[in-house]
Design a protein around this motif. Structure first.
Motif, PDB file in Angstrom:
ATOM      1  N   GLU A 197       0.828  -1.211   0.000  1.00  0.00           N
ATOM      2  CA  GLU A 197       0.000   0.000   0.000  1.00  0.00           C
ATOM      3  C   GLU A 197       0.862   1.261   0.000  1.00  0.00           C
ATOM      4  O   GLU A 197       0.518   2.253  -0.645  1.00  0.00           O
ATOM      5  CB  GLU A 197      -0.931  -0.011   1.218  1.00  0.00           C
ATOM      6  CG  GLU A 197      -2.050  -1.019   1.138  1.00  0.00           C
ATOM      7  CD  GLU A 197      -2.961  -0.754  -0.056  1.00  0.00           C
ATOM      8  OE1 GLU A 197      -3.328   0.411  -0.270  1.00  0.00           O
ATOM      9  OE2 GLU A 197      -3.290  -1.702  -0.770  1.00  0.00           O
ATOM     10  N   LEU A 198       1.985   1.240   0.725  1.00  0.00           N
ATOM     11  CA  LEU A 198       2.891   2.395   0.710  1.00  0.00           C
ATOM     12  C   LEU A 198       3.458   2.612  -0.687  1.00  0.00           C
ATOM     13  O   LEU A 198       3.657   3.755  -1.126  1.00  0.00           O
ATOM     14  CB  LEU A 198       4.024   2.191   1.717  1.00  0.00           C
ATOM     15  CG  LEU A 198       3.656   2.348   3.195  1.00  0.00           C
ATOM     16  CD1 LEU A 198       4.826   1.940   4.080  1.00  0.00           C
ATOM     17  CD2 LEU A 198       3.246   3.790   3.507  1.00  0.00           C
ATOM     18  N   ASN A 199       3.721   1.528  -1.389  1.00  0.00           N
ATOM     19  CA  ASN A 199       4.203   1.648  -2.771  1.00  0.00           C
ATOM     20  C   ASN A 199       3.139   2.249  -3.676  1.00  0.00           C
ATOM     21  O   ASN A 199       3.438   3.071  -4.550  1.00  0.00           O
ATOM     22  CB  ASN A 199       4.625   0.263  -3.275  1.00  0.00           C
ATOM     23  CG  ASN A 199       5.143   0.299  -4.701  1.00  0.00           C
ATOM     24  OD1 ASN A 199       4.371   0.183  -5.637  1.00  0.00           O
ATOM     25  ND2 ASN A 199       6.440   0.465  -4.861  1.00  0.00           N
ATOM     26  N   ARG A 200       1.890   1.890  -3.454  1.00  0.00           N
ATOM     27  CA  ARG A 200       0.799   2.400  -4.283  1.00  0.00           C
ATOM     28  C   ARG A 200       0.628   3.905  -4.133  1.00  0.00           C
ATOM     29  O   ARG A 200       0.336   4.608  -5.110  1.00  0.00           O
ATOM     30  CB  ARG A 200      -0.514   1.691  -3.919  1.00  0.00           C
ATOM     31  CG  ARG A 200      -1.711   2.138  -4.739  1.00  0.00           C
ATOM     32  CD  ARG A 200      -2.972   1.428  -4.283  1.00  0.00           C
ATOM     33  NE  ARG A 200      -3.279   1.722  -2.899  1.00  0.00           N
ATOM     34  CZ  ARG A 200      -3.918   2.816  -2.500  1.00  0.00           C
ATOM     35  NH1 ARG A 200      -4.316   3.716  -3.379  1.00  0.00           N
ATOM     36  NH2 ARG A 200      -4.166   3.017  -1.215  1.00  0.00           N
TER      37      ARG A 200
ATOM     38  N   CYS B 189       5.045   6.231  -1.495  1.00  0.00           N
ATOM     39  CA  CYS B 189       5.934   6.463  -0.350  1.00  0.00           C
ATOM     40  C   CYS B 189       7.014   5.398  -0.208  1.00  0.00           C
ATOM     41  O   CYS B 189       7.924   5.554   0.603  1.00  0.00           O
ATOM     42  CB  CYS B 189       5.113   6.536   0.943  1.00  0.00           C
ATOM     43  SG  CYS B 189       3.895   7.865   0.962  1.00  0.00           S
ATOM     44  N   PHE B 190       6.927   4.302  -0.959  1.00  0.00           N
ATOM     45  CA  PHE B 190       7.863   3.196  -0.802  1.00  0.00           C
ATOM     46  C   PHE B 190       8.308   2.737  -2.184  1.00  0.00           C
ATOM     47  O   PHE B 190       7.485   2.487  -3.064  1.00  0.00           O
ATOM     48  CB  PHE B 190       7.183   2.048  -0.052  1.00  0.00           C
ATOM     49  CG  PHE B 190       8.071   0.853   0.181  1.00  0.00           C
ATOM     50  CD1 PHE B 190       9.201   0.951   0.981  1.00  0.00           C
ATOM     51  CD2 PHE B 190       7.785  -0.377  -0.405  1.00  0.00           C
ATOM     52  CE1 PHE B 190      10.016  -0.146   1.186  1.00  0.00           C
ATOM     53  CE2 PHE B 190       8.588  -1.478  -0.192  1.00  0.00           C
ATOM     54  CZ  PHE B 190       9.718  -1.355   0.607  1.00  0.00           C
ATOM     55  N   THR B 191       9.621   2.640  -2.381  1.00  0.00           N
ATOM     56  CA  THR B 191      10.157   2.241  -3.689  1.00  0.00           C
ATOM     57  C   THR B 191      10.939   0.937  -3.623  1.00  0.00           C
ATOM     58  O   THR B 191      11.464   0.489  -4.645  1.00  0.00           O
ATOM     59  CB  THR B 191      11.070   3.348  -4.242  1.00  0.00           C
ATOM     60  OG1 THR B 191      12.116   3.614  -3.295  1.00  0.00           O
ATOM     61  CG2 THR B 191      10.279   4.633  -4.475  1.00  0.00           C
TER      62      THR B 191
ATOM     63  N   ALA C  23      14.385   1.022   5.343  1.00  0.00           N
ATOM     64  CA  ALA C  23      13.720   1.659   4.203  1.00  0.00           C
ATOM     65  C   ALA C  23      12.203   1.663   4.387  1.00  0.00           C
ATOM     66  O   ALA C  23      11.525   2.650   4.071  1.00  0.00           O
ATOM     67  CB  ALA C  23      14.094   0.935   2.912  1.00  0.00           C
ATOM     68  N   SER C  24      11.664   0.563   4.911  1.00  0.00           N
ATOM     69  CA  SER C  24      10.222   0.506   5.151  1.00  0.00           C
ATOM     70  C   SER C  24       9.811   1.490   6.233  1.00  0.00           C
ATOM     71  O   SER C  24       8.774   2.156   6.135  1.00  0.00           O
ATOM     72  CB  SER C  24       9.812  -0.912   5.543  1.00  0.00           C
ATOM     73  OG  SER C  24      10.139  -1.837   4.530  1.00  0.00           O
TER      74      SER C  24
END
Length: 614
Positions: free
Chosen positions: A446-449, A452-454, A464-465
């Motif tokens: 969800e953070l990637n969506r 905010c997260f790569t 990183a998370s």
């Protein structure tokens, strides 16, 4: 069992109706499309009718509630269309107006021209045309977004014949720059202010062709859509026409057509997770029928105990209301008997009834307070227990035992048949069935969506998370603990429909949609520390230093002659001081009280000037 299923369906249906009543789920969109082509006193325009038809079809296909399409409007018809559309915009969230036809600018004000306009002089514009401000006034009542698209940046057809009543009055090519006075308003021109647009060689103009391609793309931010339109038009016209947009919107993505909802990831069936969702839904509805329906379907267990506490709170509130009403009625009865002068026995009985009713009201108030505190404390402990177990699952296995030992609430895990106790509520069993990696992967995904997260979605809650969740907190205004991946954080991230964290690019790159592109500076420019192209400046030549350098290159004798005005300047008499006398080896100033005399000759070994002292 079938009865339980029916009750659950009714419960979910009630919740859906409640959520559907919220305005965020029911955005009303209206549009007015005008294409003026058949002008009575100006040349025929080939494309506006086709452009208006294409835009109308696009907006209808995008699901607009109202798309009012009008062609070849005279002044009276145009006035009526704007008035009727203002009524439509008053009840809408998004209002859009598209106009294709002739438009001109006079004294910095833009005007849209009806098909029957006669503009013999410049002042006729006030009676024969409609200012762009009149269109903005029609869409102003819209609650969320107002958009005006003007495909009218053509040459003024009345320029050659129109008389100017004031010689200084400005009549420019194209349209004038405009700044909307109302927030959340965008005004899009087919060409930049002061320039004209091209009709093109096809059925539709280059601008309308690009609009149809991007304007109704689901989930595409409106500013990005107009940016793509600009790129396409520049390419189609060989950089001769550049569309422009005026106005500004906020930081959230604003799309004319909402993005399609992504399919939820399929997860393994978990009975406790299903019970938890049913309980939270019943708790959200907060009424006795919903809680009764939940208890009928799930009569035992941890969440049944919580539902009973909530139901006790509602029963206590009903009892308090009834006791209060009874006490008020007893007080009115006592007051009535006293005012009527009733017998003493009746008044004493009324007073006793009032005291009993008041005591019952006080008892009901205390019972309601106790039930409320018990239900509130139960919910607090439930949330705390869930967070504690998730935190333990985010560490190593010994941490789980430590968490149970240090927390009496968690340690007092009761089975599904244990009655509710305020001091030690049973912890939700489903938490022990969820693997740490499943929670972490869901949060990472969800953070990637939301941008905010790569990193890779690997279920490892590493540095990183943690940084990505901290970045989400910063831009979403939340305060989740970045050290662990919690269910609360997962639910909050899922509520965000689009990107939350801005795209950050390294130096030398800029954000272009969802990726970074390299910045290329033109020849003679360089990329500065602010990531912007800056023109190189030529280094100035130090004139004084150049002169000094030239003087250093001159022979010593020549410099001395220049300072003295030339040793031949004085012939037979003294010259103005100071004078310089030179010989084959060096030069020096003439002594005080002396002067130079010319004796003739000169050349190697024979000086022409002689110092004479008196």
């Amino acid at each position: 069992m079938r009865l339980y299923r029916h009750l659950r369906v009714l419960l979910l249906l009630a919740a859906s109706l409640l959520l559907a009543a919220q305005p965020a789920w029911a955005t009303k969109r209206v549009a007015l499309v005008v294409g003026n082509a058949n002008y009575q006193n100006a040349p025929l325009l080939p494309n506006p009718a086709n452009d208006a038809a294409a835009i109308t079809e696009t907006l209808k296909g995008a699901g607009f509630d109202v798309v009012d399409s009008r062609l070849n409007l005279a002044a009276t018809d145009m006035r009526r269309a704007l008035r009727e559309f203002a009524d439509q915009a008053r009840n809408a969230d998004i209002a859009l107006v598209y106009y294709a036809g002739h438009g001109i600018e006079i004294d910095g004000t833009n005007y849209l021209i009806p098909t029957d306009a006669r503009l013999e002089r410049d002042t006729d514009i006030y009676d024969e045309a409609f200012s762009l401000d009149r269109v903005l006034l029609a869409i102003e009542p819209a609650r969320q977004l107002r958009v005006v698209i003007v495909d009218a940046c053509r040459n003024n057809p009345f320029a050659d014949s129109m008389k100017r009543t004031v010689a200084s009055r400005s009549i420019s090519r194209g349209l004038a720059r405009v700044e909307p006075a109302v927030s959340n308003t965008l005004i899009a021109f087919a060409a930049k202010a002061g320039l004209t647009a091209l009709d093109g060689n096809s059925k539709n103009s280059p601008y309308a062709t690009a609009l149809v391609k991007y304007i109704a793309k689901p989930g595409l931010d409106l500013r990005r859509a107009f940016g793509f339109v600009r790129d396409d038009v520049l390419q189609a016209t060989g950089n001769r026409q550049e569309p422009y947009v005026y106005g500004s919107l906020g930081g959230e993505d604003v799309a004319l057509v909402p993005a399609a909802k992504a399919d939820e990831p399929v997860q393994a069936a978990n009975p406790q997770a299903e019970i938890r969702r049913d309980y939270e839904l019943a708790l959200q509805l907060r009424n006795k029928p919903a809680l009764d329906a939940f208890l009928n379907q799930h009569p035992d267990g941890y969440y049944a105990n919580l539902a009973k506490l909530q139901l006790n709170q509602l029963d206590a509130e009903d009892a308090r209301v009834a006791a209060t009403a009874k006490a008020q009625q007893a007080e009115r009865q006592k007051t009535r008997l006293m005012s009527q002068g009733a017998q003493r026995a009746d008044q004493e009985k009324a007073a006793a009834d009032l005291k009993a009713a008041e005591d019952a009201r006080i008892a009901a108030e205390k019972a309601k307070q106790a039930a409320q505190e018990q239900a509130t404390e139960a919910e607090r402990k439930r949330i705390a227990s869930e967070s504690t177990i998730v935190a333990a699952l985010s560490g190593n296995k010994p941490a789980v035992g430590s968490a149970f030992a240090d927390n009496p609430t968690v340690a007092a895990l009761a089975d599904d048949n244990t009655p509710p106790k305020l001091a030690a509520l049973s912890v939700e069993p489903r938490q022990t069935d969820i693997a740490k990696a499943d929670i972490t992967k869901s949060v990472q995904s969800e953070l990637n969506r939301v941008g905010c997260f790569t990193g890779s979605v690997d279920g490892q809650w590493n540095a990183a998370s943690q940084r990505s969740l901290a970045l989400f907190n910063q831009h979403a205004g939340t305060k989740f603990d970045a050290k662990l991946a919690s269910l609360d954080a997962l639910d909050a991230i899922k509520l965000k429909p689009s990107r939350v964290c801005p795209l950050i690019c390294d130096h030398g790159y800029k954000a272009a949609g969802d990726h970074c592109s390299r910045i290329s500076c033109a020849r003679g420019s360089f990329l500065n520390d602010d990531n912007e192209c800056e023109k190189q400046r030529a280094r100035p030549v130090n004139a004084a230093k150049s002169n000094d350098s030239q003087r250093q290159d001159r022979p010593l004798r020549q410099r001395a002659q220049a300072s003295a005005g030339g040793y031949g300047a004085a012939v037979g008499h003294a010259t103005a001081s100071p004078q310089i006398i030179c010989n084959a080896s060096s030069c020096r100033p003439v002594q005080r009280g002396c002067h130079l005399e010319y004796r003739g000759g000169g050349g190697p070994g024979n000086e022409a000037n002689v110092e004479v002292c008196h």
